[in-house]
Design a protein around this motif. Structure first.
Motif, PDB file in Angstrom:
ATOM      1  N   ASN A  46     -54.358 -39.228  20.735  1.00 49.51           N
ATOM      2  CA  ASN A  46     -55.806 -39.294  20.606  1.00 49.51           C
ATOM      3  C   ASN A  46     -56.224 -38.692  19.258  1.00 49.51           C
ATOM      4  N   PRO A  47     -56.811 -39.478  18.363  1.00 49.01           N
ATOM      5  CA  PRO A  47     -57.161 -38.975  17.033  1.00 49.01           C
ATOM      6  C   PRO A  47     -58.239 -37.891  17.036  1.00 49.01           C
ATOM      7  N   THR A  71     -45.528 -32.546  32.034  1.00 51.05           N
ATOM      8  CA  THR A  71     -46.330 -31.912  30.988  1.00 51.05           C
ATOM      9  C   THR A  71     -46.215 -32.684  29.681  1.00 51.05           C
ATOM     10  N   LEU A  72     -45.044 -33.255  29.445  1.00 45.79           N
ATOM     11  CA  LEU A  72     -44.842 -34.048  28.233  1.00 45.79           C
ATOM     12  C   LEU A  72     -45.787 -35.249  28.207  1.00 45.79           C
ATOM     13  N   GLU A  73     -46.068 -35.813  29.364  1.00 42.11           N
ATOM     14  CA  GLU A  73     -47.017 -36.932  29.438  1.00 42.11           C
ATOM     15  C   GLU A  73     -48.401 -36.493  28.966  1.00 42.11           C
ATOM     16  N   ILE A  74     -48.798 -35.286  29.335  1.00 41.25           N
ATOM     17  CA  ILE A  74     -50.090 -34.762  28.885  1.00 41.25           C
ATOM     18  C   ILE A  74     -50.071 -34.557  27.374  1.00 41.25           C
ATOM     19  N   LEU A  75     -48.989 -33.975  26.883  1.00 41.21           N
ATOM     20  CA  LEU A  75     -48.850 -33.778  25.434  1.00 41.21           C
ATOM     21  C   LEU A  75     -48.947 -35.107  24.698  1.00 41.21           C
ATOM     22  N   GLU A  76     -48.237 -36.097  25.176  1.00 42.88           N
ATOM     23  CA  GLU A  76     -48.240 -37.406  24.517  1.00 42.88           C
ATOM     24  C   GLU A  76     -49.637 -38.005  24.486  1.00 42.88           C
ATOM     25  N   SER A  77     -50.380 -37.809  25.576  1.00 42.71           N
ATOM     26  CA  SER A  77     -51.733 -38.352  25.658  1.00 42.71           C
ATOM     27  C   SER A  77     -52.651 -37.753  24.598  1.00 42.71           C
ATOM     28  N   GLY A 135     -63.464 -31.196  29.255  1.00 41.68           N
ATOM     29  CA  GLY A 135     -63.922 -32.375  28.513  1.00 41.68           C
ATOM     30  C   GLY A 135     -62.839 -33.057  27.704  1.00 41.68           C
ATOM     31  N   VAL A 136     -61.583 -32.613  27.852  1.00 42.79           N
ATOM     32  CA  VAL A 136     -60.482 -33.244  27.129  1.00 42.79           C
ATOM     33  C   VAL A 136     -60.174 -34.594  27.768  1.00 42.79           C
ATOM     34  N   VAL A 137     -60.089 -35.616  26.940  1.00 46.03           N
ATOM     35  CA  VAL A 137     -59.815 -36.969  27.422  1.00 46.03           C
ATOM     36  C   VAL A 137     -58.324 -37.194  27.492  1.00 46.03           C
ATOM     37  N   LEU A 138     -57.827 -37.497  28.699  1.00 43.39           N
ATOM     38  CA  LEU A 138     -56.391 -37.729  28.898  1.00 43.39           C
ATOM     39  C   LEU A 138     -56.125 -39.179  29.298  1.00 43.39           C
TER      40      LEU A 138
END
Length: 205
Positions: free
Chosen positions: A103-104, A93-99, A202-205
């Motif tokens: 992203n600005p 989940t942390l990887e998703i958070l970091e992504s 539509g969230v870009v990961l």
């Protein structure tokens, strides 16, 4: 499909593992049945949630000791050894958070049911908590999820448009609480399903 600009994460159960079992299973010498009884009847979840709404830990402990003096030693362990209940980071989940943080196009916040007295210990243990633009801690506000007021406070404090926000929580009741103020909710099961649901929005990961 909403144009998601704000992503709000719950912490415990989504990004952080926390479990009283780490302390009490040892104290009950591996007897899970006795431990479960203690955590359901003496230091019950509902009692702990009261502290998440700002009730002082010391007073909560004394209240419980007065009710169950025969369990005083164990009751005092609950907050006395609380830091030992903090486990690991959910790295997937942390990887998703970091992504999304990188992203600005997204503003990223946290909304957590947590005692204001113990949350500083989490800040020390998990440096990545500094990634959030803001964290609303229920114990500091005197109100907790799933009450409508805490979501309204979140929107107001951080100038969030609910129609452009998504809230992620492992409690379905908390997700539904956010939906009462117009925030799109995702009931967190695991990181894989979360990723799929965010992409579908539509969230870009």
């Amino acid at each position: 499909m909403p144009n998601i600009k704000t992503i709000i994460f719950d912490l415990g159960g989504v990004l952080i593992d926390w479990n009283p079992e780490y302390v009490f299973l040892k104290e009950f010498r591996g007897n899970r049945e006795k431990m479960d009884w203690f955590l359901n009847e003496i230091c019950a979840w509902e009692w702990n949630m009261n502290q998440d709404a700002g009730y002082p830990l010391a007073q909560a402990t004394e209240d419980r000791v007065a009710m169950f003096p025969e369990y005083e030693k164990l009751i005092r362990m609950y907050y006395g050894r609380w830091e030992e209940m903090l486990g690991y980071t959910h790295e997937d989940t942390l990887e998703i958070l970091e992504s999304v943080v990188q992203n600005p196009n997204y503003n990223v916040f946290a909304l957590t049911n947590w005692s204001g007295e113990t949350f500083p210990k989490a800040l020390q243990k998990f440096p990545w908590l500094q990634w959030f633009e803001g964290i609303l801690v229920s114990g500091n506000e005197g109100i907790r999820k799933p009450h409508k007021e805490i979501y309204e406070l979140m929107l107001q404090r951080y100038s969030i448009n609910p129609n452009e926000a998504v809230f992620i929580d492992d409690s379905l009741k908390n997700v539904q609480g956010g939906e009462t103020v117009g925030i799109k909710g995702i009931h967190y099961i695991d990181a894989s399903s979360l990723k799929k649901e965010l992409i579908a929005l539509g969230v870009v990961l």
